[in-house]
Design an enzyme around this catalytic site. Structure first.
Site, PDB file in Angstrom:
ATOM      1  N   ARG A   1      77.080  59.185  54.695  1.00  0.00           N
ATOM      2  CA  ARG A   1      76.901  60.705  55.430  1.00  0.00           C
ATOM      3  C   ARG A   1      77.823  62.598  55.649  1.00  0.00           C
ATOM      4  O   ARG A   1      77.413  62.735  55.985  1.00  0.00           O
ATOM      5  CB  ARG A   1      77.132  60.000  57.081  1.00  0.00           C
ATOM      6  CG  ARG A   1      76.567  58.619  57.237  1.00  0.00           C
ATOM      7  CD  ARG A   1      76.995  57.984  58.388  1.00  0.00           C
ATOM      8  NE  ARG A   1      76.604  58.986  59.598  1.00  0.00           N
ATOM      9  CZ  ARG A   1      77.279  58.408  61.117  1.00  0.00           C
ATOM     10  NH1 ARG A   1      77.799  57.443  61.080  1.00  0.00           N
ATOM     11  NH2 ARG A   1      77.181  58.784  61.880  1.00  0.00           N
TER      12      ARG A   1
ATOM     13  N   HIS B   1      81.591  50.802  66.323  1.00  0.00           N
ATOM     14  CA  HIS B   1      80.891  50.831  66.876  1.00  0.00           C
ATOM     15  C   HIS B   1      81.642  48.986  67.099  1.00  0.00           C
ATOM     16  O   HIS B   1      80.794  48.380  68.008  1.00  0.00           O
ATOM     17  CB  HIS B   1      79.445  50.636  65.826  1.00  0.00           C
ATOM     18  CG  HIS B   1      78.290  51.554  65.353  1.00  0.00           C
ATOM     19  ND1 HIS B   1      79.492  52.947  64.977  1.00  0.00           N
ATOM     20  CD2 HIS B   1      77.708  52.745  66.635  1.00  0.00           C
ATOM     21  CE1 HIS B   1      78.034  53.736  64.867  1.00  0.00           C
ATOM     22  NE2 HIS B   1      77.227  53.372  66.031  1.00  0.00           N
TER      23      HIS B   1
ATOM     24  N   ASP C   1      80.863  60.063  71.921  1.00  0.00           N
ATOM     25  CA  ASP C   1      79.683  59.203  71.839  1.00  0.00           C
ATOM     26  C   ASP C   1      79.834  58.151  72.324  1.00  0.00           C
ATOM     27  O   ASP C   1      79.929  57.981  73.472  1.00  0.00           O
ATOM     28  CB  ASP C   1      80.921  58.146  70.329  1.00  0.00           C
ATOM     29  CG  ASP C   1      79.584  57.775  69.253  1.00  0.00           C
ATOM     30  OD1 ASP C   1      78.993  58.194  69.757  1.00  0.00           O
ATOM     31  OD2 ASP C   1      80.622  57.778  68.178  1.00  0.00           O
TER      32      ASP C   1
END
Length: 341
Positions: free
Chosen positions: A141, A184, A254
């Protein structure tokens, strides 16, 4: 009409009766879409319109993560496949001007896709600098392992989005590339010294302080605050993000439902506001959690409201661009990536 300082998700392709009542009562600042919310252009347009009707603001932001590569919520066959950040970075390595042009055009083409649906914010560019031993959650990414290249490419992508009438969100400030865990799923702890962090990890964000929106990293930097990740650390936000880096745009945490954060959802939400975030972000569409986030979120006011309003004021009508050139660049890079894979 005033709004509350959070961005919410939704469970499916249309808003349930409970979600509609929730949106009308709580008036979140924005809505974020995921693949579970996206089927056809007409369906997405209807969902976006209904959200804005319920919160009573025709300009209420609608966000999405449309980076390309692994992180692409609008997927084929309905939408084109986009290259990874690294694919653009490889063009830059051979020819910096061509790399910047490719990143701009790829983002400009994404903006065309999003603007047609009423989506006004894209969580792009990724300005993280991946370390050799960093977790692959960033990986391809990222544009490059060189912070100067990352900054140059991230700016080109941000400018491409804005030229297409879509606001960029630079992420994940002050840097996720050195994390050795996926935030996550777990809390990453980075033990690198501050001088190295400033020279490498923070550097791209320092070069992008004029961008309208940024998203924090759920990462602990022991050299700055050994007790809390950036999202809930007043020291990181005040001393590093607002201070050393100098970002004065609108700062969102986030996703508050990620496992890197400890405590209940409402505890996490209160903590990020206490630390200095302007907006909370809740993504998973869990209705019970949505209510807890809303209950812990203040009305958008003061400096947070100023920064959020300044961000929205940066939206402009799309500018003309060479669409054929953009399509050719994207298709060439995705074809090369497919052949390598």
């Amino acid at each position: 009409m005033e709004s509350k300082a959070f961005i919410t998700g939704a469970a499916g392709l249309s808003l349930t009766a409970d979600e509609q009542a929730f949106l009308a009562a709580e008036r979140p600042w924005g809505l974020i879409l995921f693949a579970r919310n996206c089927d056809t252009p007409t369906q997405i347009i209807d969902l976006v319109l209904r959200f804005r009707q319920l919160v009573g603001r025709a300009d209420a932001p609608v966000l999405i993560d449309q980076e390309g590569g692994r992180v692409q919520r609008l997927k084929p066959p309905g939408w084109r496949r986009y290259p990874t950040g690294r694919a653009y970075g490889e063009v830059y390595d051979a020819d910096p001007a061509a790399g910047r042009r490719a990143a701009f055009l790829g983002a400009r083409l994404i903006a065309e896709d999003l603007a047609a649906l009423g989506i006004t914010v894209d969580c792009l560019p990724v300005a993280d600098v991946p370390a050799p031993d960093g977790h692959d959650v960033i990986g391809d990414r990222a544009y490059s392992t060189d912070p100067a290249v990352v900054a140059d490419m991230a700016r080109a992508a941000a400018e491409g989005l804005m030229a297409g009438g879509v606001l960029p969100v630079v992420k994940h400030v002050p840097g996720h590339g050195r994390a050795r865990a996926d935030s996550h799923l777990a809390l990453p702890v980075v033990e690198t010294d501050r001088a190295t962090l400033e020279a490498i990890d923070f550097a791209p964000f320092k070069a992008l302080t004029d961008l309208p929106l940024a998203m924090t990293a759920h990462v602990v930097y022991t050299a700055i605050d050994p007790h809390a990740p950036a999202t809930t650390s007043a020291r990181v936000i005040e001393e590093v993000i607002r201070g050393t880096i100098g970002f004065d745009g609108c700062l969102m945490g986030d996703d508050v439902s990620m496992k890197a954060l400890a405590g209940t959802i409402d505890d996490r939400t209160r903590a990020l506001f206490s630390a200095g975030c302007d907006l909370a972000l809740h993504c998973n569409g869990d209705f019970s959690e949505m209510r807890d986030v809303a209950a812990a979120t203040p009305v958008l006011a003061g400096e947070a409201e100023r920064r959020a309003s300044a961000a929205l004021a940066r939206l402009t009508a799309p500018e003309p661009f060479d669409r054929d050139e953009a399509v050719a660049v994207v298709e060439r890079l995705t074809a090369v990536a497919g052949a390598v894979a």
